[in-house]
Design an enzyme around this catalytic site. Structure first.
Site, short mmCIF file in Angstrom:
data_model
loop_
_atom_site.label_atom_id
_atom_site.label_comp_id
_atom_site.label_asym_id
_atom_site.label_seq_id
_atom_site.Cartn_x
_atom_site.Cartn_y
_atom_site.Cartn_z
N SER A 408 0.82 -1.21 0.00
CA SER A 408 0.00 0.00 0.00
C SER A 408 0.86 1.27 0.00
O SER A 408 0.31 2.36 -0.08
CB SER A 408 -0.98 0.02 1.17
OG SER A 408 -0.60 -0.82 2.20
N HIS A 429 -2.92 -2.88 -5.65
CA HIS A 429 -3.25 -2.48 -4.27
C HIS A 429 -4.75 -2.62 -4.03
O HIS A 429 -5.54 -1.80 -4.50
CB HIS A 429 -2.77 -1.04 -4.02
CG HIS A 429 -3.08 -0.56 -2.65
ND1 HIS A 429 -3.32 0.76 -2.36
CD2 HIS A 429 -3.21 -1.23 -1.47
CE1 HIS A 429 -3.58 0.87 -1.07
NE2 HIS A 429 -3.53 -0.31 -0.51
N GLU A 441 -6.07 -0.12 -6.93
CA GLU A 441 -5.07 0.79 -7.49
C GLU A 441 -4.04 -0.07 -8.21
O GLU A 441 -3.44 -0.96 -7.60
CB GLU A 441 -4.36 1.57 -6.37
CG GLU A 441 -5.08 2.84 -5.95
CD GLU A 441 -4.31 3.62 -4.89
OE1 GLU A 441 -4.49 4.84 -4.81
OE2 GLU A 441 -3.53 3.02 -4.11
N ASN A 479 -3.71 6.56 -0.31
CA ASN A 479 -3.04 6.69 0.98
C ASN A 479 -2.15 7.93 1.05
O ASN A 479 -1.96 8.51 2.11
CB ASN A 479 -2.24 5.44 1.31
CG ASN A 479 -3.15 4.31 1.77
OD1 ASN A 479 -4.31 4.54 2.12
ND2 ASN A 479 -2.66 3.09 1.75
#
Ligand code: 3H9
Length: 676
Positions: A408, A429, A441, A479
């Site tokens: 991540s 991800h 992702e 993130n």
């Protein structure tokens, strides 16, 4: 220009055919062609009945959404549906694929409807922040009753032909491969039946109790949305004794109100953003894909198990690898339990559970990954561990296998560099829980091959994910944008805000939960250094005291056995201690300041991500936040929302608090442009 509508004569039956790929949207040319064809049929004395059907993969999938917001060309869809219904000769809709929105409304204007067994019919306008605006809210309940009309319009999910037939929405289910001929035969059967069944001439039984119960049962689902309530109000109007004409006028007024509103603009933006996200700017759409017949997953923890389920559910066999038998057994049994829970809720048949579990091969032997076409690593977030795994994969995997990491945050290029085949390495991800969350992702490394990227994007569609391409940057898109939000939320605590206030502002904004509720759910101890004597932040202090969140019934909040949160006096003390030791000036924090510092900063980070080329387009960022973090779809994602806030206001808000503002954001604000 040739019309997308043609007519065919079959003796006394006029068949009106639409050919408007890809989905037979009801654009101006289609509407004009349909009107002309109906007039042709009514004027021609030798015609006894008409059939409307579509070529291609589907019946009309709705109004042409790209025309919304532009001047409407005549005939409008409501007028067209009225013209069809007013015909003095019967008109039969012959449905295959999906009759959606305006397409469904065309069928309701027809006097009869026949469909193939695989057809679906529905009014998904609510998902675009709208309502069926071509008489659908008035005709649907008159045929199918209040309850089903509420379900179909306010929730927007299409129903299968069989159910539609039970509800009176379909008059006959015909052969899957003989729709055209069966529809003509049906038309001939009913050609002389009079009076013609017209939905507008029916009345519908009022059901105020059903309406009240429906609102109550779905209050949570509809929270913040305008369109579901407008749909319900229209169904209520159809059933309260008002005339059909009054009902139509009310529907029109509500449709226009929604259409001009920000929520529908946001939801339409996301409709196109979803589809756009699947496109990779510099990779041709016809890039040949690598076949993926078996997937390997490394790690049978929560993440690995969830990832495996996506493929098993899509019928792709999975080999799952663990280091210890116990962990492997635990992971496999969690997958089984999840499937059984779905079966218990009626979402899966027992044989589907068996098929999925039979397609799972648990193993302790890494070498069993040798025959996999795609291997996804889902172990700890430690670069050394990942490098070790990718070195081993490089040694055993067959040529052409795609090697993916579910990291991540970590650098995919660095991971790829420890293999002899960096072109086969990519980031995938997934978001937790990986079998539920829609977002994927896809991280494109410097050397990732075009066909690897294209294969993974296509595979995402197979496993029903919405995939977005991200570049290599710490935390990728989602993130990375979360970081400034978290940093500011913690600073705000020191300056006088409480976790409850910050969470309340986020929930009122429409997020499923605020930053502290999210920490408690995910685990306050995630990423903690595990040294209880080293207390450098409020979070460290909580972790050191074992306040790890919901799992310990204590985190930023206290929890009872049912996981209901209450503000924690102990957390208030901890915050107070930190305020004192940091010397921060404590003051009243306004809700606006919370928005400016936790959400505007995300927009700013999004603009930086775009400047650095780490996302392809602003709408991709919106897709990430909608499907990965529960950003309210009626606000269209952070980048769309920033436009609706007004970019000059966003820039001024950031500058007021001393944040360095991304150049592209400043430029767009100054020029009245958009963040792209
Ligand atoms: C309405 O009807 C209002 C009325 O009540 C009142 C009016 C007064 N228009 O999804 P796909 C494009 S509101 C224009 O990938 P699939 C789509 O963008 C409408 N374009 O295919 C894509 O373009 P591209 C209510 C549309 O097989 C391409 O077609 N109806 C429309 O996965 C292929 O689409 C709906 O909300 C449209 N209506 O799924 C239904 N629909 O290739 C919306 C699609 O350039 N549509 N496009 O990216 C769908 O749900 C799905 O497209 C469908 C097919 C299930 C039909």
């Amino acid at each position: 220009m040739t019309s997308p509508i043609r007519t065919e004569r079959h003796d006394d039956i006029l068949v009106i055919v639409s050919d408007n790929p890809p989905v037979n949207a009801l654009g101006a040319a289609v509407r004009q062609g349909l009107e002309a064809a109906i007039r042709e049929g009514t004027a021609d004395e030798s015609v006894t009945a008409m059939v409307i059907r579509c070529d291609g993969r589907t019946f009309f999938a709705g109004a042409d959404i790209t025309e919304f917001g532009k001047p409407m060309q005549e005939p409008g869809l409501p007028t067209l549906v009225d013209i069809i219904e007013a015909s003095d000769k019967p008109v039969v809709a012959a449905i295959h694929g999906t009759a959606l929105g305006g397409g469904c409304e065309v069928t309701l204007g027809c006097h009869y409807r026949v469909a193939v067994p695989s057809a679906k019919i529905g009014t998904p306008e609510v998902k675009l922040g709208l309502l069926p605006g071509a008489g659908g809210t008035q005709r649907l309940p008159r045929i199918a009753g209040v309850k089903l009309a509420l379900e179909m319009t306010a929730k927007g999910d299409p129903i299968p032909a069989k159910l539609a037939a039970q509800a009176g929405l379909i008059d006959r289910i015909v052969g899957e491969d003989s729709l055209a001929a069966d529809a003509i035969a049906f038309a001939r059967e009913i050609a002389s039946v009079r009076p013609l069944p017209r939905a507008s001439e029916k009345t519908v039984q009022a059901d105020p109790d059903a309406i009240a119960a429906f609102k109550k049962d779905n209050a949570r689902r509809f929270r913040g949305f305008e369109a579901p309530l407008a749909n319900i109000a229209c169904i209520e109007k159809a059933s309260d004794g008002s005339s059909f004409a009054d009902g139509l006028a009310f529907e029109r007024q509500e449709f226009m109100r929604l259409m001009m509103g920000v929520q529908s603009a946001a939801q339409r933006h996301i409709f196109f953003a979803d589809r756009q996200a699947a496109k990779i700017d510099d990779v041709p759409a016809d890039t040949p894909l690598r076949p993926i017949r078996r997937v390997g997953v490394i790690g049978a923890g929560t993440m690995g198990g969830g990832i495996a389920m996506n493929f098993l559910s899509a019928g792709i066999p999975v080999t799952i690898v663990e280091m210890q038998q116990e962990a492997l057994d635990r992971g496999t049994s969690v997958v089984r339990k999840n499937y059984e829970a779905s079966a218990a809720k009626g979402r899966l048949k027992p044989e589907q559970v068996t098929a999925a579990m039979d397609a799972l091969t648990p193993t302790l032997n890494f070498d069993d990954l040798a025959d996999c076409d795609l291997i996804i690593e889902a172990v700890y977030e430690t670069m050394e561990v990942k490098k070790d795994i990718f070195t081993r994969l490089d040694a055993i995997c067959k040529a052409g296998a795609i090697l993916a990491s579910n990291t991540s945050y970590l650098n995919i290029d660095e991971i790829a560099a420890c293999t002899q085949r960096p072109e086969d390495v990519v980031g995938m991800h997934f978001f937790s829980p990986a079998n539920v969350m829609k977002l994927l992702e896809v991280v494109r490394g410097d050397k990732t091959a075009d066909d690897v990227l294209a294969t993974v994007m296509a595979l995402a569609k197979t496993i029903r994910k919405v995939a977005v391409v991200a570049g290599v940057t710490h935390g990728f898109i989602g993130n990375r944008m979360l970081m400034p939000r978290q940093v500011e939320a913690m600073k705000l605590l020191l300056e006088g805000a409480t976790p409850e206030q910050i969470d309340r502002v986020h929930v009122a904004f429409g997020m499923p939960m605020g930053p502290f509720q999210m920490s408690d759910l995910a685990g306050v101890d995630i990423g903690w250094h595990r040294d209880p004597t080293r207390i450098e932040s409020i979070r460290d202090a909580l972790a050191a005291e074992g306040r790890w969140g919901q799992k310990k019934q204590a985190g930023f909040y206290d929890y009872d056995e049912k996981r209901n949160p209450t503000p924690s006096p102990r957390v208030a003390e901890i915050i107070e201690d930190f305020r004192k030791s940091s010397g921060a000036t404590v003051r009243e924090i306004s809700d606006d300041e919370i928005i400016e510092r936790t959400l505007y900063t995300m927009v700013n980070e999004g603009a930086l991500i775009l400047e650095e080329g780490k996302a392809q387009r602003a709408s991709d960022i919106d897709v990430v936040w909608i499907y990965g973090y529960g950003w309210p779809v009626y606000r269209g994602g952070p980048m769309f929302w920033a436009q609706t806030e007004g970019l000059p206001k966003v820039v001024a808000g950031l500058e007021k608090h001393g944040f360095p503002v991304a150049a592209s954001l400043k430029d767009a604000a100054a020029s009245g442009g958009k963040i792209k």
